[in-house]
Structure formats: structure tokens, C-alpha cells
Design an enzyme around this catalytic site. Structure first.
Site, short mmCIF file in Angstrom:
data_model
loop_
_atom_site.label_atom_id
_atom_site.label_comp_id
_atom_site.label_asym_id
_atom_site.label_seq_id
_atom_site.Cartn_x
_atom_site.Cartn_y
_atom_site.Cartn_z
N ASN A 23 49.07 91.69 10.51
CA ASN A 23 49.82 91.87 11.69
C ASN A 23 49.80 90.35 12.40
OD1 ASN A 23 47.35 92.22 12.59
ND2 ASN A 23 47.77 93.82 13.90
N ASP A 29 42.79 94.12 8.62
CA ASP A 29 43.06 95.22 9.06
C ASP A 29 43.27 96.39 8.10
OD1 ASP A 29 45.75 95.01 8.51
OD2 ASP A 29 45.98 93.89 10.30
N ASP A 98 30.85 103.03 5.45
CA ASP A 98 29.57 102.52 6.25
C ASP A 98 28.94 103.27 7.17
OD1 ASP A 98 27.34 100.52 6.63
OD2 ASP A 98 28.91 99.19 5.66
N ASP A 200 23.62 102.10 6.44
CA ASP A 200 22.81 100.83 6.89
C ASP A 200 21.45 101.00 7.25
OD1 ASP A 200 23.74 98.22 8.17
OD2 ASP A 200 22.77 98.78 9.70
N GLU A 257 20.78 101.30 2.21
CA GLU A 257 20.43 100.09 2.49
C GLU A 257 18.94 100.13 2.66
OE1 GLU A 257 21.26 95.76 4.62
OE2 GLU A 257 21.40 97.62 5.66
N HIS A 330 28.13 91.36 2.31
CA HIS A 330 28.60 90.55 3.58
C HIS A 330 27.30 89.85 4.21
CE1 HIS A 330 27.18 94.34 4.89
NE2 HIS A 330 26.79 94.07 5.98
#
Ligand code: NOJ
Length: 556
Positions: A23, A29, A98, A200, A257, A330
């Protein structure tokens, strides 16, 4: 070993903020991801892991969750999410979310309540302590994102614990009501139809009772609290309880993780009989280029240490438990820049590293852009970096008098924004990621390195990944075969074999930028895959720069 669907699956991680902006607001997104599902189907992956898409003030790009049951408005709506799930499932792709439950955002409703008063019913959902009688902080722990791990809150004149940013207060896992609220939330997502969770820093949830002071390492400003929260006293109990109360009843993938988890710990976490999680993300291979002063203290990569480390994990978890395999995510720099060669041999080394990882035993994870050989980035101006870890570190260390040039060098090598620059789709403006201004600058090499280019080139890294994924799907040996290290002391070649029921595959991977000869009895007709067109075999096997080649033999 009981067979599971995630044993022969390949996972693809999406960092939604940087994937595809549908967008034009400069932020990736959910609709942008839907647009790319056919691309992912072509690659051949089985599962998508979505970095957090929940409502968040984005102090740490979604790893600070304000509402676990709402979608971040920049990413779309819950309807968009349901559509993503349906569209992915229609293509036989699973979706893993996540799960960030060591901490929440300080803007979460629970924390808003918790900070109101000492007798608020949510007070104990977080870890509050008064200052010590001498006025010092409750303990000496440092935050993983620099500074102390405690933040003062005026309303009740107490401090709260935050292992990460001060906008990420740690949840108090000793509180049973909090735990059960979290389990309820997990069940509601599973009932929505998702296929699992990446959890996480899940091995940090249990802290030593009393939160004692920690050792202060030479040169450090704060205590290394990790000794009191990594694999803490009740972590196995909590994970087992969580499993029984939520995901254990569903046929889903769970990966924890787990910084600081050893192979012994990992066996306990992943032994199916113990009902905790399916697999863990170890950090040991990611720490091999860090010196004694941690992540920013960069030391040269040592192939022998990598071999020893992978061999330890492959061997230890062969009978019980399960490995996850990754080079990138990441939080990590791009592997082709880190352990390969991102200039002359970018394509060769990206394929070599992929071969090495994808033929190991475990579930491989590909991080967006890895499949086209995206590289690190080197912004010269610190203002171009967005990551809170980088920014806090920079502030703390420049205040202490560290050299900005030195810090920038470490950031170029290790900073998390290396992984977060927008996905490079084509050679148009902003790499085709967005028609607006991207939230983080694109890597200037996008005109050469992009998906459009990769799809047009039969020899691209992309198609090589596609072949590796197929090999896992088509060959039980890749999934279940026993691993053995070969050429143990060779300083430039990582070689190993995998064996299952009379069949053996030999994997040779060169980390050298010149030719290397190794002894070999293989014939070109035994060749399974390689990153050069034909193998050079005389009475030895010649591996050209960053060559990877795989041969198979059958017993008898
Ligand atoms: C690990 C995540 O991968 C990282 O991105 C995040 O900053 C910390 N946990 C805190 O949630």
C-alpha cells in the site's frame, strides 16, 4: 524415531516489515506477503515463519507486543491475516507465528494495570522490585540492549525488570495466572488454524529466585545476568506445562529460540517423550566470530570451529531430539558476507553454504533474501540505522569514548539491520519493495541482486535452493541419514557424509578462494548436485573456489 511432518519440511522466515509493501506506506504488510505466495511456492518451501505481526508500538519492530490478539495496523487487519492463512494453506504452505512471551510491550494492557499500584491484580504479572536500602538498583544485571536491566517507575516508586529494551518489561513466569492467560492466548491462535510457533528467547523465562547479582566480566559495566536466567530453574517445568495446556494437543511445529542452550539442554528441550518443544535454535555457530567481549567484538571466522560445532549438534541429537538448521535470520548478518565471499564468488559461495546446511540432518530455515544471495549493507551514517540494539549500543559506547569508526565497522559486520534492509524484488526504484519511502534504506546493490534477475537466470542461487529443497523432499537419507564428519582437520574444506540403509552421500564444501585438491574415489556418474557445471576428477577431486559437490554411493 516417530516421523513428523516437520522432519522433511523447509521453513522460510519472513520479516514482514521488510518483505513487500502493498500500500505504499514504506512498510511491508500482510497483503504484500499474499502477493508473493506463488513465488514461495515456486521456491518449494513448506512453511512460513512470520516474525511478529501483532499490535505493537515497534520499539523493537514487533518484538514488543501491545496486544497478542490484534494485528499491527501497519501490516493490515485480522481479515487480511485470515486470508493469508487461507491462501497459504490453499498452496499447501503452513504458517508458523512468532510467540514473544518472555516480555510484552510496556503498552500492553497487563503492564498498564501492573504499574498502577502494588496491589493491582496484574502487579505480579511483571517483575517489580524496590531500590536497595543504599538507593542502588535492585540488582546489577545489564540489559541485552545496553544499560541496566531495570527501569524506575514513579507511580509506585519501584523498578521493573527488562532484559531487552525498557519498553519490553519481562513477564513474571512465577505467576500462575499470567501463565494461564498466555496459554489461553496460544490456544486461540491455534484454533484459528495456524501451524505452530517460533518461541522468542523462550529459555529465558525462568529467573533464579531472589534475582541475585551476577558476575561482572572485566571491562563490562553491568553484571552478566544470563547466569540467572538462561535455562533457568523452572524453564523445563514451564515448557512442559505450556505444551500440555496448549500446543501439545495440536499437530504443529514448535521451535524455541534458545541462546546459551547446549546440546545437553537441547536434548532435554526436544526429547519428544518430555513434551516440551520440537526443536531449538542454537546460537553456538552464530557466536563463533565473536570474541570474549561479545557480539560486537568481531574475530575471524574459523572453519575448524564450525565443523566441530555442527558435528557436535549433528551427533548429539541423532537419536533423541531434533535439530534446526540456519545461517540467517532477522538478527544476524547475511551469511554470504559473513562466511562466504560477497564479491567475486558471491554466487558460488552462497550455493556452497546452502549445500552445506541443507544436507545436514534437521529442519532448515531460509531467511528472506538468502535464496537470492542478499548481502550485508554498510551505511556510513549512523542515522541510517533503525535497530534499537545498534542505536543503544552506539549511544552507550560513544558516551564512553569508543571510536565511532570502530563501532561502525562492527555494525557493518554484525548489525541486525544487515538482515532487515528491504527484500530486493527487481531493479526498479526501492528494489520493487515499495512505491513509498522504505522504513529502512534498501541495499544499493539491488539493481544486480534481485528476484527478477534470479528467476530469469537458470543458474541462479534461487534455482539452486529449489533443487536442495527438492532433494530433502525426495530423499529420506537427507532427512534421517546418519551424519559423519570427513577430512576432520582440513582447514579449507568441510566434508561430511550421510548414510541410510546402504546408501551414502558425500558432501564436499570448499571455503577457499582458490583450487583445493582432496583425495577421492568418486566418479562423475555418482554426482547428485554441485555448484559448478562438471566436477574435475583425476586421481584426486579438485574443488574450485567455493565449490560444493555431492556424490552418492550404494553398498555392495
Ligand atoms: C530475539 C528476537 O529474535 C529479537 O529480534 C528480539 O529483539 C529479542 N528476541 C527480544 O524479543
Amino acid at each position: 524415531m516417530e516421523r513428523k511432518w516437520w522432519h522433511d519440511s523447509v521453513v522460510y522466515q519472513i520479516y514482514p516489515r521488510s518483505y513487500n509493501d502493498s500500500n505504499g506506506d514504506g512498510i511491508g504488510d500482510l497483503n504484500g506477503i499474499i502477493e508473493k505466495l506463488d513465488y514461495l511456492k515456486t521456491l518449494g518451501i513448506d512453511v512460513i515463519w512470520l516474525s511478529p505481526v501483532y499490535d505493537s508500538p515497534n520499539d523493537d519492530n514487533g518484538y514488543d507486543i501491545r496486544d497478542y490478539e490484534a494485528i499491527m495496523k501497519e501490516f493490515g487487519t485480522m481479515d487480511d491475516f485470515d486470508r493469508l492463512l487461507d491462501e497459504a494453506h490453499a498452496r499447501d504452505i503452513k504458517i508458523v507465528m512468532d510467540l514473544v512471551i518472555n516480555h510484552s510491550s510496556d503498552e500492553h494492557q497487563w503492564f498498564a494495570e501492573s504499574r498502577q499500584s502494588k496491589d493491582n491484580p496484574y502487579r505480579d504479572y511483571y517483575m517489580w522490585r524496590p531500590a536497595n536500602p543504599d538507593g542502588s538498583l535492585p540488582n546489577n544485571w545489564g540489559s541485552i540492549f545496553s544499560g541496566p536491566a531495570w527501569e524506575y517507575d514513579e507511580t509506585t516508586n519501584e523498578y521493573y525488570l527488562h532484559l531487552f529494551s525498557k519498553k519490553q518489561p519481562d513477564l513474571n513466569w512465577e505467576n500462575e495466572q499470567m501463565r494461564h492467560d498466555v496459554y489461553g492466548m496460544i490456544r486461540r491462535w491455534l484454533d484459528r488454524g495456524i501451524d505452530g510457533f517460533r518461541m522468542d528467547v523462550i529459555n529465558l523465562i525462568s529467573k533464579t529466585p531472589g534475582l541475585p547479582d551476577a558476575t561482572v566480566h572485566p571491562g563490562a559495566l553491568y553484571g552478566d545476568g544470563g547466569e540467572h536466567y538462561i535455562n533457568g530453574p523452572r524453564v523445563h517445568e514451564f515448557l512442559h506445562e505450556m505444551n500440555e495446556a496448549s500446543f501439545g494437543k495440536y499437530d504443529v511445529l514448535t521451535v524455541g529460540e534458545m541462546p546459551g542452550a547446549t546440546t545437553d539442554d537441547a536434548i532435554l528441550y526436544t526429547d519428544p517423550a518430555r513434551k516440551e518443544v520440537n526443536m531449538v535454535f542454537t546460537f553456538e555457530h552464530m557466536d563463533l566470530d565473536s570474541g570474549p567481549n561479545g557480539k560486537w567484538d568481531v574475530i575471524p571466522f574459523d572453519l575448524l570451529k564450525l565443523k566441530q560445532n555442527f558435528t557436535k549438534w549433528q551427533t548429539a541429537l541423532h537419536e533423541t531430539g531434533w535439530n534446526s538448521l540456519y545461517w540467517n535470520n532477522h538478527d544476524q548478518p547475511r551469511v554470504v558476507s559473513r562466511f562466504g565471499n560477497d564479491t567475486t564468488y558471491r554466487v558460488e559461495s552462497a550455493k556452497m553454504l546452502a549445500t552445506l546446511l541443507h544436507l545436514l540432518k534437521g529442519t532448515p530455515y531460509i531467511y528472506q533474501g538468502e535464496e537470492i544471495g542478499m548481502t550485508n549493507v554498510a551505511f556510513e551514517d549512523i542515522a541510517d540505522y533503525e535497530d534499537i540494539e545498534i542505536r543503544n549500543m552506539w549511544k552507550e559506547r560513544t558516551e564512553q569514548g569508543a571510536s565511532p569508526a570502530e563501532l561502525l565497522r562492527s555494525i557493518h559486520i554484525k548489525g541486525r539491520d544487515n538482515a532487515r534492509t528491504p527484500m530486493q524484488w527487481d531493479a526498479s526504484e526501492n528494489a520493487g519493495f515499495s512505491t513509498g519511502t522504505p522504513w529502512l534504506k534498501v541495499n544499493p546493490n539491488y539493481p544486480e541482486i534481485n528476484v527478477e534477475q534470479a528467476l530469469a537466470d537458470e543458474q541462479s542461487i534461487f534455482y539452486y535452493y529449489q533443487q536442495l529443497i527438492r532433494l530433502r523432499h525426495d530423499h529420506e537419507l537427507v532427512v534421517y541419514g546418519r551424519y559423519q564428519l570427513l577430512l576432520e582437520d582440513h582447514p579449507e574444506v568441510y566434508a561430511y557424509s550421510r548414510t541410510l540403509e546402504g546408501e551414502t552421500w558425500y558432501v564436499y564444501c570448499s571455503f577457499a578462494d582458490h583450487d583445493v585438491n582432496i583425495p577421492s574415489t568418486h566418479d562423475t556418474s555418482d554426482r547428485v548436485i554441485g555448484n559448478y557445471e562438471e566436477s574435475v576428477i583425476t586421481d584426486e577431486l579438485t574443488l574450485r573456489p567455493y565449490e560444493a559437490v555431492v556424490f552418492r554411493t550404494f553398498e555392495g
